[in-house]
Every structure is written in structure tokens, then in C-alpha cells.
Scaffold this active site. Structure first.
Site, short mmCIF file in Angstrom:
data_model
loop_
_atom_site.label_atom_id
_atom_site.label_comp_id
_atom_site.label_asym_id
_atom_site.label_seq_id
_atom_site.Cartn_x
_atom_site.Cartn_y
_atom_site.Cartn_z
CG HIS A 8 0.17 -0.11 2.69
ND1 HIS A 8 0.61 1.31 3.24
CD2 HIS A 8 0.01 -0.52 3.68
CE1 HIS A 8 1.37 0.54 4.24
NE2 HIS A 8 0.88 -0.53 4.61
CD GLU A 88 1.31 -4.25 8.53
OE1 GLU A 88 2.14 -6.90 8.86
OE2 GLU A 88 1.86 -3.86 7.60
#
Length: 220
Positions: A8, A88
Site C-alpha cells: 500500500h 497486516e
């Protein structure tokens, strides 16, 4: 089969660690610089993915979804799958900054793979879930003629390294010697006709692996 792994763009948590105290990790947005990064990488992503079709597997965190949306790949994407297994490493819910820093120091001394965060996951937990994802993905591509052979995965730094660890059978020692890629950086993984996987370039290493293993850019 080809996989584009993309981290990201820059998020609020990358520039302000205190943000984790007031905003859940999954809800941290991109910074203005992150928005620029995602838009800037878009032409390169389009060139890599053209002419399509492409299957997109995206971590459901806000920063990964925003990165994907800002690239505007819609004309190439045949299917979009929100994939929680690509999230994550879980550090818990709203985090205490003092405790977070203590855990980071302990994790660095103990090892990033096996150290379990007090209210979250170990690297090994993430490794387990990405292994299941990879097995399922390869099965889908191989057994479903309608599934695109080109795949883009928008995820996170540690998750990217563990996806590659599983795919290339890296040792835990080697994994712990690798640095996360910068925000909005990517790796291209390709499986050739013999079933061997290749990676376009290695990850940065902050030290040599204690077991002497080196990164392999292809595996049977």
C-alpha cells in the site's frame, strides 16, 4: 501465471505512530503523499497488467483499498476479492504507545517470526494464513479456466515478505534478515511452463542470513 505484489501507499500510521492510539489499524487512511504515490504508480501497474484480464486480491484495510482504488485499474480487472488473509500483522486494537515501543524492542531481540504480540499475532501466524491463501489461489488458477492468469495482490510489507517466503521456501533466518519494501513498491512473480517461480528482484537485506541462505528468485 503471474502475480504482482504491491505494498500500500504511505498511510497515516507510517508517519505518526500515535495514530494507532486513536484509530484502529484497519481504518488508518492514506496520507496526501500516499495518495500521490498511488496515482503515480498507476501507469506502471497498467503497463504490467495489460491487456488483462486481471484478478485483484486486496487486503480489506482502508489503506490497501484506497491504494487499489486510486490506481483506477477497472478496465483491466475481471474480479476483485477482499481477502482478510492478506491483512497486516495484528498488533491488537487501539494501541498504547509506551507498550507498543516496548514490544517492538522485545520483538527485535526475540525475532520477528516467532514473537507473539501481547494482543495480536506472531509472524508465524501470518505465515500460516498466507500459506492457505497461496494454496487456494494456485488451485483456483489451475482448475478454473475462467480465473485470470494475471493476479494483483495489494497488501502490506511483512505480509509481502511472508508470501514470498512461502512461495520460495526461504528459511526463517533469511526472512528475518529482509527489510520491508517501501510504500507503493512492488515485486513481479511469474510461474513458467515448468512450474518454477521467478521474482523480478530481491528484497533489501539489512544483514546476511545467519544460516548462510540467500534469496532465490526461482523455485520448482
Amino acid at each position: 501465471m503471474r502475480i504482482i505484489l504491491l505494498r500500500h501507499a504511505e498511510s497515516l500510521g507510517n508517519v505518526d505512530e500515535l495514530a494507532y492510539c486513536r484509530i484502529p489499524d484497519h481504518a488508518l487512511p492514506l496520507t496526501p503523499r500516499g495518495v500521490q504515490q498511488a496515482r503515480a504508480i498507476a501507469p506502471r501497474m497498467r503497463r504490467l497488467l495489460e491487456p488483462g484480464p486481471v484478478a485483484a486480491y486486496v487486503s480489506p484495510y482502508l489503506r490497501t483499498r484506497q491504494t487499489f482504488e486510486l490506481m483506477e485499474l477497472g478496465h483491466l480487472i475481471e474480479r476483485i476479492v477482499p481477502e482478510p488473509r492478506l491483512r497486516e500483522q495484528d498488533w491488537g486494537n487501539l494501541q498504547d504507545p509506551v507498550d507498543q515501543e516496548r514490544q517492538k524492542q522485545e520483538r527485535h531481540a526475540f525475532g520477528h517470526f516467532f514473537f507473539r504480540l501481547a494482543h495480536g499475532e506472531s509472524g508465524a501466524d501470518v505465515d500460516d494464513r498466507v500459506a492457505g491463501f497461496l494454496t487456494e489461489l494456485e488451485r483456483r488458477v489451475d482448475n478454473d479456466p475462467a480465473h485470470p492468469k494475471n493476479v494483483v495482490i495489494v497488501s502490506h510489507g511483512l505480509t509481502m515478505r511472508l508470501l514470498c517466503r512461502r512461495l520460495f521456501n526461504w528459511s526463517i533466518e533469511l526472512f528475518e534478515s529482509l527489510s520491508n519494501p517501501p510504500t507503493c513498491d512492488f515485486r513481479v512473480l511469474e510461474r513458467d511452463s515448468t512450474g518454477r517461480w521467478h521474482m523480478d528482484r530481491p528484497f533489501t537485506q539489512w544483514r546476511e542470513s545467519p544460516d548462510g541462505e540467500t534469496q532465490i528468485t526461482q523455485v520448482a
